[in-house]
Write an enzyme that holds these catalytic residues in place. Structure first.
Site, PDB file in Angstrom:
ATOM      1  N   SER A  70       0.793  -1.227   0.000  1.00 37.74           N
ATOM      2  CA  SER A  70       0.000   0.000   0.000  1.00 37.74           C
ATOM      3  C   SER A  70       0.826   1.278   0.000  1.00 37.74           C
ATOM      4  O   SER A  70       0.314   2.341  -0.336  1.00 37.74           O
ATOM      5  CB  SER A  70      -0.942   0.015   1.204  1.00 37.74           C
ATOM      6  N   LYS A 141       0.648   4.783   6.772  1.00 38.08           N
ATOM      7  CA  LYS A 141       0.075   5.586   5.694  1.00 38.08           C
ATOM      8  C   LYS A 141       0.708   6.977   5.707  1.00 38.08           C
ATOM      9  O   LYS A 141       1.460   7.330   6.610  1.00 38.08           O
ATOM     10  CB  LYS A 141      -1.451   5.727   5.859  1.00 38.08           C
TER      11      LYS A 141
END
Length: 256
Positions: A70, A141
């Protein structure tokens, strides 16, 4: 002269072989004791080293194993990064562009009231040392929006805007746009809008728009900032920052 008496006297003299046997047994016992004490010292040293590492990992720098794609190309599967847990300890808060590790409980994943406490502690200790994949509630993230920001996506060129300022994101995975899912959100105070760099492979704040909290991550859930790459050796070094958000107003500043 009584020869029998002489023989009896000689028989009562110390047996050199018997003495040697006693000394041999004593040496073996001594060696065993020394060996046991040595192993105890080794095990005590290992235990103390593990305690020191856990304390250091809990309060200063924590290794973190990257489990998914990701955050490509910035971070790759199998990378071991070092999370700076002091980055936000003294009044500082996450900024746009920071790559952070956070606990997604209550925002990205639901509260698990039936979790096994002992298993969680063991796994947490192992992941804190970078030995296993992180818990299912831990995520890495990039901060895209902070409290008060309006984040909108996307324009005709597939870019997002933060507070009406279009943002070019050089860290995105080649071929990805800012998002395939359009959104227009305002980040509540004390929370963060999180997105992965590999937008087409990242499950992030966008996927939780309809969930309680709207995909926003509370600032207090942030574990720390990813400042260094520790593995593999070819990529070891500090994680480069980004100037993508330099043109956006400072958090909390009034709109012009």
């Amino acid at each position: 002269m009584d020869t029998q008496a002489q023989h009896s006297e000689r028989d009562r003299s110390p047996d050199p072989d018997a003495g040697s046997g006693e000394r041999s047994r004593f040496s073996r016992i001594r060696d065993r004791v020394v060996s046991v004490l040595s192993w105890r010292r080794v095990l005590t040293g290992v235990f103390l080293a593990a305690v020191v590492l856990l304390l250091f990992s809990s309060y200063v720098v924590q290794p973190f194993l990257i489990p998914s794609r990701s955050m490509e190309p910035t971070l790759k599967v199998g990378d071991r990064v070092l999370v700076n847990k002091l980055a936000y300890r003294f009044g500082a808060e996450p900024e746009r562009g920071d790559v952070v590790v956070f606990d997604g409980t209550g925002s990205f994943v639901r509260e698990d009231l039936d979790a096994d406490l002992l298993t969680g502690l063991v796994r947490g200790a192992a992941s804190s040392l970078g030995l296993t994949e992180p818990a299912d509630t831990d995520f890495v993230k990039r901060v895209v929006g902070v409290g008060g920001d309006r984040v909108v996506c996307c324009d005709a060129r597939g870019r997002l805007a933060v507070d009406d300022v279009t943002v070019d994101e050089p860290y995105l995975y080649p071929g990805d746009t800012a998002s395939r899912v359009p959104f227009d959100i305002v980040v509540p105070a004390g929370t963060l809008w999180m997105m992965g760099d590999h937008r087409s492979r990242s499950s992030d704040s966008r996927d939780h728009l309809g969930s309680p909290g709207g995909g926003m991550v509370p600032v207090e859930r942030v574990t720390g900032r990813v400042d260094w790459l520790g593995w593999p050796p070819a990529r070891t070094g500090s994680l480069e920052g980004t100037g993508a958000f330099d043109g956006v107003r400072a958090p909390g500043a009034a709109h012009g």
